[in-house]
Design an enzyme around this catalytic site. Structure first.
Site, PDB file in Angstrom:
ATOM      1  N   ARG A 293       3.695 -16.394  60.267  1.00  0.00           N
ATOM      2  CA  ARG A 293       5.161 -16.392  60.138  1.00  0.00           C
ATOM      3  C   ARG A 293       5.607 -17.297  58.985  1.00  0.00           C
ATOM      4  O   ARG A 293       6.654 -17.114  58.406  1.00  0.00           O
ATOM      5  CB  ARG A 293       5.817 -16.888  61.435  1.00  0.00           C
ATOM      6  CG  ARG A 293       5.613 -15.938  62.592  1.00  0.00           C
ATOM      7  CD  ARG A 293       6.018 -16.604  63.884  1.00  0.00           C
ATOM      8  NE  ARG A 293       5.285 -17.863  64.099  1.00  0.00           N
ATOM      9  CZ  ARG A 293       5.524 -18.698  65.084  1.00  0.00           C
ATOM     10  NH1 ARG A 293       6.466 -18.432  65.959  1.00  0.00           N
ATOM     11  NH2 ARG A 293       4.808 -19.797  65.215  1.00  0.00           N
TER      12      ARG A 293
ATOM     13  N   PHE B  44       7.143 -27.249  32.680  1.00  0.00           N
ATOM     14  CA  PHE B  44       7.535 -27.391  34.095  1.00  0.00           C
ATOM     15  C   PHE B  44       6.512 -26.790  35.048  1.00  0.00           C
ATOM     16  O   PHE B  44       6.532 -27.051  36.239  1.00  0.00           O
ATOM     17  CB  PHE B  44       8.939 -26.825  34.337  1.00  0.00           C
ATOM     18  CG  PHE B  44       9.021 -25.331  34.470  1.00  0.00           C
ATOM     19  CD1 PHE B  44       9.149 -24.527  33.353  1.00  0.00           C
ATOM     20  CD2 PHE B  44       8.991 -24.729  35.725  1.00  0.00           C
ATOM     21  CE1 PHE B  44       9.236 -23.147  33.479  1.00  0.00           C
ATOM     22  CE2 PHE B  44       9.083 -23.353  35.870  1.00  0.00           C
ATOM     23  CZ  PHE B  44       9.194 -22.552  34.732  1.00  0.00           C
TER      24      PHE B  44
ATOM     25  N   SER C 220      21.123 -11.025  34.322  1.00  0.00           N
ATOM     26  CA  SER C 220      21.191 -12.487  34.473  1.00  0.00           C
ATOM     27  C   SER C 220      21.455 -12.846  35.928  1.00  0.00           C
ATOM     28  O   SER C 220      22.002 -12.042  36.686  1.00  0.00           O
ATOM     29  CB  SER C 220      22.362 -13.043  33.645  1.00  0.00           C
ATOM     30  OG  SER C 220      22.203 -12.737  32.294  1.00  0.00           O
TER      31      SER C 220
ATOM     32  N   LEU D  19      10.986 -12.343  38.085  1.00  0.00           N
ATOM     33  CA  LEU D  19       9.743 -12.805  37.450  1.00  0.00           C
ATOM     34  C   LEU D  19       9.683 -14.325  37.452  1.00  0.00           C
ATOM     35  O   LEU D  19      10.707 -15.007  37.401  1.00  0.00           O
ATOM     36  CB  LEU D  19       9.637 -12.285  36.012  1.00  0.00           C
ATOM     37  CG  LEU D  19      10.589 -12.796  34.937  1.00  0.00           C
ATOM     38  CD1 LEU D  19      10.203 -14.160  34.376  1.00  0.00           C
ATOM     39  CD2 LEU D  19      10.638 -11.808  33.810  1.00  0.00           C
ATOM     40  N   ALA D  20       8.462 -14.855  37.539  1.00  0.00           N
ATOM     41  CA  ALA D  20       8.268 -16.294  37.363  1.00  0.00           C
ATOM     42  C   ALA D  20       7.569 -16.493  36.030  1.00  0.00           C
ATOM     43  O   ALA D  20       6.749 -15.658  35.619  1.00  0.00           O
ATOM     44  CB  ALA D  20       7.433 -16.857  38.509  1.00  0.00           C
TER      45      ALA D  20
ATOM     46  N   CYS E  38      15.569 -22.294  36.658  1.00  0.00           N
ATOM     47  CA  CYS E  38      16.255 -21.514  37.698  1.00  0.00           C
ATOM     48  C   CYS E  38      16.568 -22.261  38.994  1.00  0.00           C
ATOM     49  O   CYS E  38      17.707 -22.227  39.460  1.00  0.00           O
ATOM     50  CB  CYS E  38      15.431 -20.277  38.032  1.00  0.00           C
ATOM     51  SG  CYS E  38      15.341 -19.140  36.660  1.00  0.00           S
TER      52      CYS E  38
ATOM     53  N   GLY F  91      15.657 -13.632  25.591  1.00  0.00           N
ATOM     54  CA  GLY F  91      15.061 -14.873  26.092  1.00  0.00           C
ATOM     55  C   GLY F  91      13.851 -14.635  26.973  1.00  0.00           C
ATOM     56  O   GLY F  91      13.160 -13.608  26.851  1.00  0.00           O
TER      57      GLY F  91
END
Ligand code: NAD
Ligand code: UDX
EC number: 1.1.1.22
Length: 464
Positions: free
Chosen positions: A257, A335, A127, A160-161, A273, A10
């Site tokens: 910060r 998305f 996963s 990862l994104a 996610c 995937g």
């Protein structure tokens, strides 16, 4: 030669394993999946997922030390290290429905490893899973080990994104590897450290215990999503007071910060996610009898739902309290930009709401197919059925086509091609009904310039 098998081809298994093959030519990587169509696509010229830079990597190593197959058993038998990178969606029914992670795919894959392995393996949980899942995997594996075969289990969550997967994998902030704190656990951990340190500096490969590693993944996603919900909550205050959310984010982000990243107000976060992992954390907290902790994290998701509804209400209110029969052009359905993934996309909620309000929705996304849009909008729980979707939705080939004759244009995804210097907004204005409205759900447009053209502009986190 080291043999690696990755179960699950995937968004994570594909790119993460392909990068290992790309970085280590002397490591054989086989990515397996039960889904024949997906594997066929990985073996074709049109890969099943869109990710910048992925094609180059796959095409350069496929057939040399990178293989895609549905022969799960053979890949398990041949492997020294096995990544389990299957999906862990939110449970749809039964105990914990709507919150807990569905671990059925993890268990099936683990049982398969236990059944067919004929030599010792290092099994790596890739996963995202609830804390202590490795314990269940270990129990299943150990019940099947004998004096000739041993299974060692590691946790190696993926950070990862989508849209930046290849650079995230090539130059990660860190790689986490959790193991049991035993001599065998450390030995297994070293095998994986040795792979990653081929291209990642040693100090970025962090080792820790299994449970910390599992929990760190959920924690990182919860903290990232919490920042977005925080800035989105502030965007509501900005709209009511005349403060500008971009300026507030800048002012706060310059504090070292706090830092500047993940403070972009939006129509709401999506993706497979964030929501899933927070709900997973909420469920875990409830199971641990920590109701206050559960409520705290739940509020991040509640705020996200509120943001999506707030934006759609603003659209309807601004369009004189009715969108019935009006054409609304929705630009972007993924998305986020640079991916064709639509899982939990805010555009789904928005479209469904507008359809229920009887609007005609014209959707354009550069990477999402009409078939995918139709599937998303007719999913159970979305609130629309096939007949209504067919009647109310038109999927377009370009932004211009979607906007022609529209009363309003809504930016749902921040694709670069929707930016001011990419689209001819004068041409769009000329083709729209008047007054022509723009709703910028991603803060990518220049509202003063658009107003000069004649648009009425509404932007998240800014009052008119
Ligand atoms: P995905 O749905 O894209 O891929 C999972 C694949 O596993 C599917 O193709 C499915 O057919 C296959 N599969 C399931 N059970 C199998 C089995 N028993 N044998 C062989 N194949 C099997 O999911 P994904 O987005 O790649 O996510 C995988 C995991 O990584 C999830 O736990 C997710 O939370 C986590 N994760 C995802 C991302 C992301 O950006 N998508 C980032 C970090 C972590
Ligand atoms: C996320 C995590 O970033 C990644 O580390 C993890 O491995 C998987 O989940 P992903 O969901 O692919 O990655 O994309 P991300 O860039 O985190 O964006 C998630 C959502 O938040 C998108 O809808 C995005 O548009 C939104 N977002 C992000 C904002 O609304 N504002 C921001 O400032 C950042």
């Amino acid at each position: 030669m080291v043999n690696i098998c990755c179960i699950g081809a995937g968004y994570v298994g594909g790119p993460s394993s392909a990068v290992i093959a790309y970085q280590c030519h002397d490591v054989n990587v086989t990515i397996v999946d039960l889904n024949q169509a997906r594997i066929d696509a990985w073996n074709s010229d049109k890969l099943p997922i869109y990710e910048p830079g992925l094609e180059e990597i796959v095409f350069s190593r496929r057939g040399k030390n990178l293989f895609f197959s549905t022969n799960v058993d053979q890949a398990i038998i041949d492997a020294d290290l096995i990544f389990v990178s299957v999906n862990t969606p939110t449970k749809k029914s039964g105990m914990g429905a709507g919150m807990a992670a569905d671990l059925a795919y993890i268990e099936t894959a683990t049982r398969r490893i236990a059944q067919v392995a004929t030599t010792s393996k290092v099994v790596i949980e890739k996963s995202t899973v609830p804390c202590r899942t490795a314990q269940s995997m270990r129990t299943i594996l150990e019940a099947n080990s004998n004096k000739d075969i041993r299974f060692d289990i590691l946790s190696n969550p993926e950070f990862l994104a989508e849209g930046t997967a290849i650079s995230d994998l090539t130059k990660p902030d860190r790689v986490l590897i959790g193991c049991l704190q035993t001599p065998e656990g450390f030995a297994a951990q070293k095998k994986l450290v040795d792979i990653y340190t081929r291209w990642i500096p040693q100090e970025r490969v962090i080792t820790m215990n299994l449970w910390s590693s599992e929990l760190s993944k959920l924690a990182a996603n919860a903290l990232l999503a919490q920042r977005i919900s925080s800035i989105n909550a502030l965007s509501a205050i900005c709209e009511a007071t005349g403060a500008d959310v971009d300026e507030v984010a800048y002012a706060c982000g310059t504090d070292s910060r706090i830092g500047p990243k993940f403070l972009k107000a939006s129509v709401g976060f999506g993706g497979s996610c964030f929501q899933k992992d927070i709900l997973n954390l909420v469920y875990l907290s409830e199971q641990l009898f920590l109701p206050e902790v559960a409520a705290y994290w739940k509020s991040v998701v509640t705020m996200n739902e509120y943001q999506k509804m707030r934006f759609t209400h603003r659209i309807v209110r601004t369009l004189f309290n009715t969108v019935t029969h009006k054409r609304i052009a929705l630009l972007g359905f993924a998305f986020k930009k640079d991916t064709g993934d639509t899982r939990e996309s805010a555009a789904i909620t928005l479209s469904s709401y507008l359809i229920q309000e009887q609007a005609r929705v014209a959707i354009y996304d550069p990477k999402v197919s009409a078939k995918q849009i139709m599937m998303d909008l007719t999913e159970p729980g979305v609130g629309t059925n096939e007949e209504t979707v067919k009647k109310h939705v038109e999927v377009c080939e370009s932004a211009y086509e979607a906007c022609a004759g529209a009363d309003a244009l809504v930016i749902c995804t921040e694709w670069d091609e929707f930016k001011m210097n990419q689209l001819d907004y004068q041409k769009i204005f000329d083709s729209m009904q008047k007054p022509a409205f723009i709703f910028d759900g991603r803060l990518i447009l220049d509202a003063p310039k658009l107003r000069e053209i004649g648009f009425r502009v509404e932007t998240i986190g800014k009052s008119v």
